[in-house]
Design an enzyme around this catalytic site. Sequence first.
Site, PDB file in Angstrom:
ATOM      1  N   SER A 157       4.549  -2.530  -0.590  1.00 19.89           N
ATOM      2  CA  SER A 157       4.144  -3.891  -0.096  1.00 19.89           C
ATOM      3  C   SER A 157       4.483  -4.710  -1.185  1.00 19.89           C
ATOM      4  O   SER A 157       4.880  -4.493  -2.161  1.00 19.89           O
ATOM      5  CB  SER A 157       2.635  -3.907  -0.205  1.00 19.89           C
ATOM      6  OG  SER A 157       2.073  -5.275   0.284  1.00 19.89           O
TER       7      SER A 157
ATOM      8  N   TYR B  94      -5.984  -2.102  -2.622  1.00 18.16           N
ATOM      9  CA  TYR B  94      -4.498  -2.071  -1.931  1.00 18.16           C
ATOM     10  C   TYR B  94      -3.615  -2.340  -2.728  1.00 18.16           C
ATOM     11  O   TYR B  94      -2.518  -1.466  -2.785  1.00 18.16           O
ATOM     12  CB  TYR B  94      -4.772  -2.950  -0.612  1.00 18.16           C
ATOM     13  CG  TYR B  94      -3.798  -3.023  -0.028  1.00 18.16           C
ATOM     14  CD1 TYR B  94      -3.310  -2.120   1.063  1.00 18.16           C
ATOM     15  CD2 TYR B  94      -2.578  -4.153  -0.148  1.00 18.16           C
ATOM     16  CE1 TYR B  94      -2.071  -2.078   2.006  1.00 18.16           C
ATOM     17  CE2 TYR B  94      -1.519  -4.129   0.592  1.00 18.16           C
ATOM     18  CZ  TYR B  94      -1.092  -3.167   1.709  1.00 18.16           C
ATOM     19  OH  TYR B  94      -0.037  -3.213   2.311  1.00 18.16           O
TER      20      TYR B  94
END
Length: 243
Positions: free
Chosen positions: A138, A151
């Site tokens: 990400s 995350y």
Amino acid sequence: MNLTQQTILITGATSGIGLHLAGRLHQMGNQVIACGRNQQQLDQLAAEHAGISTYLGDITDEQQRQELADWATTHYPTLNIVINNAGIMQQVDLTQPIDPAKVMTELVTNLLAPIHLGGLFVKHLQEQSVAALVNVSSGLAFTPLASVPVYCATKAAMHSFSVSQRHQLRDTSVRVFEIIPPAVGTNLGHQDNYDNSKDQLMPMDDFINAVIDALQTDTYEAAIGAAEYLRQQRDAVFSQINP
């Protein structure tokens, strides 16, 4: 690398990036094995794309990861691309006591599972003339969004791991890719009521086109769209996305 007539396994293939990537790769003439936890969604995917294979399993469970690898390599001996796409994103309030079970679910899904799956498939992949492990991280691996700290941390770890994995496999037939998405219009974080309405979302079709281009041009670390800004301008961007 050529993306036609390959045998490709994708985790987290029943929604979001995984779902759209499975459909596109199937349309390009590949044998796609779509893995997910929801049988109804797998059945719908198979109905919409005749010829796609599906596998029901939970990659957060160690035994089920082993069973997936055994099944896939037995039934599809030409399997040569594994895409570690499955992931979850949860909001965590670090000013309050945390729930270790909630954190562990995120750690296992986003980090332990793809590391383990890579290890389970790596011997088989090295027996193929051309092979790839594709890890999805990400843009938040580089510039974290503070409301989803676990995350971001798992994706940062996935980036670091991918660098080492690529280096160790450099003299084999296995190419290691890292796809670094920006915010894309998916249901990521929906189970934790994450509101992405204020995010600048990249259209899914544009994102999938960029992923395909990265794989075809052997772009081993592909920061797509705004993710490149997150990677290059960390300090400046942090204050912008974390008011």
